[in-house]
Design a protein around this motif. Structure first.
Motif, PDB file in Angstrom:
ATOM      1  N   ALA A   1      64.084 -49.656  -4.402  1.00 56.52           N
ATOM      2  CA  ALA A   1      64.378 -48.767  -3.279  1.00 56.52           C
ATOM      3  C   ALA A   1      63.598 -49.157  -2.027  1.00 56.52           C
ATOM      4  CB  ALA A   1      64.060 -47.325  -3.662  1.00 56.52           C
ATOM      5  N   VAL A   2      62.346 -49.551  -2.196  1.00 58.46           N
ATOM      6  CA  VAL A   2      61.533 -49.931  -1.038  1.00 58.46           C
ATOM      7  C   VAL A   2      62.061 -51.213  -0.406  1.00 58.46           C
ATOM      8  CG1 VAL A   2      59.241 -50.728  -0.324  1.00 58.46           C
ATOM      9  CG2 VAL A   2      59.455 -48.741  -1.816  1.00 58.46           C
ATOM     10  N   VAL A   3      62.464 -52.172  -1.234  1.00 60.44           N
ATOM     11  CA  VAL A   3      63.058 -53.406  -0.708  1.00 60.44           C
ATOM     12  C   VAL A   3      64.367 -53.081  -0.003  1.00 60.44           C
ATOM     13  CG1 VAL A   3      64.062 -55.640  -1.287  1.00 60.44           C
ATOM     14  CG2 VAL A   3      61.986 -54.873  -2.449  1.00 60.44           C
ATOM     15  N   ASN A   4      65.156 -52.219  -0.599  1.00 61.69           N
ATOM     16  CA  ASN A   4      66.447 -51.835  -0.009  1.00 61.69           C
ATOM     17  C   ASN A   4      66.258 -51.125   1.324  1.00 61.69           C
ATOM     18  OD1 ASN A   4      69.313 -51.508  -0.025  1.00 61.69           O
ATOM     19  ND2 ASN A   4      69.045 -49.402  -0.683  1.00 61.69           N
ATOM     20  N   GLY A   5      65.216 -50.311   1.418  1.00 57.97           N
ATOM     21  CA  GLY A   5      64.999 -49.539   2.630  1.00 57.97           C
ATOM     22  C   GLY A   5      64.371 -50.310   3.776  1.00 57.97           C
ATOM     23  N   GLY A   6      63.492 -51.272   3.444  1.00 60.70           N
ATOM     24  CA  GLY A   6      62.763 -51.960   4.508  1.00 60.70           C
ATOM     25  C   GLY A   6      62.947 -53.458   4.570  1.00 60.70           C
ATOM     26  N   GLY A   7      63.716 -54.027   3.637  1.00 63.62           N
ATOM     27  CA  GLY A   7      63.873 -55.479   3.613  1.00 63.62           C
ATOM     28  C   GLY A   7      62.804 -56.121   2.745  1.00 63.62           C
ATOM     29  N   ALA A   8      63.109 -57.295   2.197  1.00 61.93           N
ATOM     30  CA  ALA A   8      62.217 -57.942   1.239  1.00 61.93           C
ATOM     31  C   ALA A   8      60.852 -58.278   1.828  1.00 61.93           C
ATOM     32  CB  ALA A   8      62.882 -59.206   0.698  1.00 61.93           C
ATOM     33  N   THR A   9      60.817 -58.819   3.035  1.00 60.62           N
ATOM     34  CA  THR A   9      59.549 -59.258   3.642  1.00 60.62           C
ATOM     35  C   THR A   9      58.639 -58.066   3.934  1.00 60.62           C
ATOM     36  OG1 THR A   9      60.623 -61.176   4.647  1.00 60.62           O
ATOM     37  CG2 THR A   9      58.489 -60.510   5.548  1.00 60.62           C
TER      38      THR A   9
ATOM     39  N   ALA B   1      58.820 -55.022   2.698  1.00 57.72           N
ATOM     40  CA  ALA B   1      58.468 -54.299   1.470  1.00 57.72           C
ATOM     41  C   ALA B   1      57.314 -54.975   0.748  1.00 57.72           C
ATOM     42  CB  ALA B   1      59.687 -54.219   0.555  1.00 57.72           C
ATOM     43  N   ASP B   2      57.361 -56.288   0.686  1.00 59.47           N
ATOM     44  CA  ASP B   2      56.301 -57.040   0.007  1.00 59.47           C
ATOM     45  C   ASP B   2      55.002 -56.962   0.791  1.00 59.47           C
ATOM     46  OD1 ASP B   2      54.987 -58.656  -1.782  1.00 59.47           O
ATOM     47  OD2 ASP B   2      55.900 -60.514  -1.106  1.00 59.47           O
ATOM     48  N   TRP B   3      55.101 -57.073   2.104  1.00 54.69           N
ATOM     49  CA  TRP B   3      53.903 -57.074   2.946  1.00 54.69           C
ATOM     50  C   TRP B   3      53.213 -55.711   2.955  1.00 54.69           C
ATOM     51  CZ3 TRP B   3      53.269 -54.798   8.068  1.00 54.69           C
ATOM     52  CH2 TRP B   3      52.038 -55.135   8.659  1.00 54.69           C
ATOM     53  N   MET B   4      53.992 -54.636   3.057  1.00 57.25           N
ATOM     54  CA  MET B   4      53.395 -53.309   3.176  1.00 57.25           C
ATOM     55  C   MET B   4      53.002 -52.702   1.830  1.00 57.25           C
ATOM     56  SD  MET B   4      55.553 -51.378   6.183  1.00 57.25           S
ATOM     57  CE  MET B   4      54.442 -49.965   6.067  1.00 57.25           C
ATOM     58  N   TYR B   5      53.844 -52.947   0.811  1.00 51.75           N
ATOM     59  CA  TYR B   5      53.637 -52.244  -0.460  1.00 51.75           C
ATOM     60  C   TYR B   5      53.515 -53.159  -1.678  1.00 51.75           C
ATOM     61  CZ  TYR B   5      55.345 -48.291   2.344  1.00 51.75           C
ATOM     62  OH  TYR B   5      55.523 -47.346   3.307  1.00 51.75           O
ATOM     63  N   GLY B   6      53.752 -54.452  -1.491  1.00 53.79           N
ATOM     64  CA  GLY B   6      53.773 -55.346  -2.647  1.00 53.79           C
ATOM     65  C   GLY B   6      55.001 -55.134  -3.515  1.00 53.79           C
ATOM     66  N   ALA B   7      56.054 -54.587  -2.935  1.00 48.26           N
ATOM     67  CA  ALA B   7      57.278 -54.290  -3.687  1.00 48.26           C
ATOM     68  C   ALA B   7      58.239 -55.470  -3.648  1.00 48.26           C
ATOM     69  CB  ALA B   7      57.961 -53.057  -3.105  1.00 48.26           C
TER      70      ALA B   7
END
Length: 216
Positions: free
Chosen positions: A121-129, A131-137
């Motif tokens: 959901a976090v990747v879907n909501g904010g994009g892969a880059t 999501a990974d940078w902010m949350y490690g998702a």
């Protein structure tokens, strides 16, 4: 009472105990009420969130309270929108609760499934880059958590259904086979509660829509 979908009675009884496990059941019941409605119910989710917070406060090590808190925040985010949810810090709060739950209960299927859904959901909501940078998702982490959840609860209908919803919201074209297989599983499994039977009905509806290409 919960298994029979007598949610109001269940909530009345379990909250009278003023115990963490009781409030966790109350949160689960209120979430079921929200999910079984025809229209989104933010008020229902806020009530579930309140019960879950009481559960966490009474016993921080109990997984259920934290899982249902994360679930309530996730469903609320879908209603109020990702921007408002980000401003309120819902994603970070959900993740911190799930991390604590995982530390105490590493094999709990609901914890694992919730983490799977959270990552996707976090990747879907904010994009892969982002999501990974902010949350490690990442989507890979999400898929790995779901795989572990399936192993921990091989017959669970709701977890498979949520997996299908997560992937269809994210990328139904590239994950079409996985979505269809998960919906098939959810549509043909053996329900253990009235809630699971209800979700099985939804799985059957979505499976038919998926096969016919009715994306709306």
């Amino acid at each position: 009472l919960y298994q029979a979908a007598k949610y109001a009675q269940a909530i009345q009884q379990v909250t009278a105990s003023n115990a963490a496990a009781g409030y966790a059941v109350a949160a689960r019941a209120e979430l079921a009420v929200a999910q079984m409605r025809d229209q989104p119910c933010l008020e229902c989710l806020k009530i579930a969130e309140g019960y879950a917070r009481k559960s966490v406060a009474l016993d921080p090590t109990l997984a259920d309270g934290r899982v249902y808190l994360a679930a309530a925040l996730g469903y609320e985010s879908r209603i109020i929108g990702m921007v408002a949810a980000k401003f309120k810090g819902y994603a970070g709060e959900a993740k911190s609760n799930l991390d604590v739950a995982l530390a105490h209960h590493p094999d709990d299927p609901w914890v694992l499934a919730a983490l799977g859904g959270w990552n996707i959901a976090v990747v879907n909501g904010g994009g892969a880059t982002m999501a990974d940078w902010m949350y490690g998702a990442t989507v890979k982490k999400g898929l790995d958590y779901y795989t572990k959840a399936f192993a921990a609860d091989p017959t669970g209908i709701v977890i498979r259904f949520q997996y299908a919803l997560s992937l269809s919201a994210y990328d139904r074209e590239n994950y079409g086979k996985q979505i269809e297989a998960a919906l098939e599983f959810a549509a043909t499994g053996k329900p253990r509660t009235v809630y699971e039977a209800f979700m099985q009905g939804r799985a059957k509806t979505l499976l038919a829509a998926f096969k016919s290409g009715d994306w709306k």
